[in-house]
Design an enzyme around this catalytic site. Structure first.
Site: not given
Ligand SMILES: *Cc1c(COP(=O)(O)O)cnc(C)c1O
Length: 415
Positions: A241, A276-279, A346-347
């Site tokens: 997050g 759990e980092p993604g973004r 087309c939106e």
């Molecule tokens: C989407 C998600 C993440 C990653 O969130 P980011 O904002 O991309 O870091 C981590 N854990 C869970 C359970 C998620 O659904």
């Protein structure tokens, strides 16, 4: 955190040592470009924050699930947070260690649970009593013991967009923290569950770290209570997050500092920390390169029509998100104008920017939509029968296509 993987040199925009215009010429547009150094730098910033503290950094695959990126992160020591069987398939294909995979999500199917247990994943982040019973029964059938954490909902406002805020009572995610002790008690009675973790994830694009600390506090209190009641909690998953800067000058939390803060906060409790980092790992590493097709004036507005659309980057349409848009060629005194940057779909919701101040551009000019490495390609679609774009990974002066542009034949495969 300033890795500067994108920069202008002699008015030309580079990713590391490669001019983006060279990539556009050979890979075509629209295309996603990612910087390997930026991805690794960001992952290593997380590692640095943990130091010697026992931890696992489980990259959230949903942010960008390209095999080459998963392989890169697996090689750097990452674990993975998955939300579907398809994501597990990708992780395994990329050579990821199943023993470092955590399975999150509110709607895991029996088939997905079976696949994950058979693959030997680390643990499930379980989101309901029904799911707990299903995991236990599938584990029993497979003759395995399976590690679980419950995803608890600390009822903390992450102060982010409502669609990506997940830690509130009204959200579908997790279980209420007050109901957790009873559920953990029940879980202990299931012979095929190893009830060893607690997890939470309060939302995405979080720009103030106080809510993360507040959430950690509430969850730590739960951990103490559970341990006192005989639940052998060993790890704490604080979710992902962390936000990134989508706009020049917008401050974003420093990765290493934030992790240090969490580590200090949870120290001395004999807990392994998971995140759990993604973004925050892939977002700033990527751009979406697009070509201007037309300029168009209506009585009300000025439009720049480009060849990328909501099919490549839905974030503006879905979250009203801002992405900076910059020219690949920064000619000095071209002057500026204000326009909507829109795609061919087309939106009316198909836009990349509203009322954006841009340098003068002409049909044929190339633009980069910035900070598009996360939830860009991953949320792409074939709407309007648009083949999905190519993806390119830059490493120093080299670049490789890590996903070829789809063809018209790809569009009808399976029909
Ligand atoms: C989407 C998600 C993440 C990653 O969130 P980011 O904002 O991309 O870091 C981590 N854990 C869970 C359970 C998620 O659904």
């Amino acid at each position: 955190m300033n890795l500067n993987s994108y920069h202008y040199s002699e008015n030309t925009l580079y990713c590391e040592q490669v001019a983006l215009a060279d990539i556009a010429r050979r890979a075509g547009t629209p295309c996603f470009v990612y910087s390997q150094a930026e991805i690794l730098g960001r992952f290593n910033a997380y590692k640095a924050g943990f130091g010697d503290t026992p931890h696992e950094i489980c990259y959230a695959v949903k942010a960008n699930s390209n095999l080459s990126i998963l392989r890169l992160l697996a090689g750097a020591g990452a674990g993975f947070d998955i939300v579907s069987g398809g994501e597990l398939f990708r992780v395994l294909k990329a050579g990821g260690d199943p023993g470092k995979v955590v399975f999150s999500g509110v709607g895991k199917t029996a088939q997905e649970i079976d696949y994950a247990i058979a693959s030997g994943i680390h643990s499930f982040n379980c989101e309901s009593p029904d799911e707990m019973r299903l995991i236990d029964s599938i584990a029993a059938r497979l003759g395995k013991k399976v590690r679980v954490a419950f995803r608890v909902n600390p009822d903390i406002d992450a102060r982010t967009h409502p669609y990506i805020s997940t830690g509130l009572k009204k959200n579908k995610f997790g279980i209420a923290i007050r109901q957790a002790p009873r559920l953990y008690g029940e879980a202990l009675e299931h012979k095929n569950l190893l009830v060893e973790g607690v997890s939470c994830h309060i939302g995405s694009q979080i720009l103030e770290t106080d809510p993360l600390v507040e959430a950690a506090d509430r969850v730590l209190e739960l951990v103490e209570g559970l341990r006192a009641a005989g639940v052998p909690i060993q790890y704490l998953d604080l979710g992902g997050g962390l936000g990134v800067s989508y706009q020049a000058g917008e401050p974003a939390p420093d990765i290493t500092d934030t992790v240090r803060r969490m580590v200090e906060h949870t120290a001395g409790r004999n807990l392994t920390l998971h995140i759990e980092p993604g973004r925050s790992i892939v977002g700033p590493a990527g751009v979406l390169v697009t070509r201007v097709l037309y300029r168009k004036h209506t009585e009300q507005k000025e439009f720049v029509v480009v060849d990328a659309a909501m099919t490549e980057l839905i974030r503006p349409a879905l979250y009203n998100a801002h992405h900076d848009i910059v020219p690949l060629r920064a000619a000095g005194n071209r002057g500026t104008f204000v326009a909507d940057v829109v795609g061919p779909v087309c939106e009316t919701g198909d836009f990349l920017a509203h009322d954006r101040k841009l340098p003068q551009v002409m049909p044929g000019d190339l633009l980069a939509v910035c900070t598009a490495g996360a939830y860009g390609f991953a949320q792409s679609s074939n709407y309007n029968s648009r083949p999905r774009p190519a993806e390119v990974l830059v490493d120093g002066a080299q670049w490789t296509t890590i996903r070829t542009r789809e063809t018209y034949d790809d569009l009808v495969r399976g029909e």
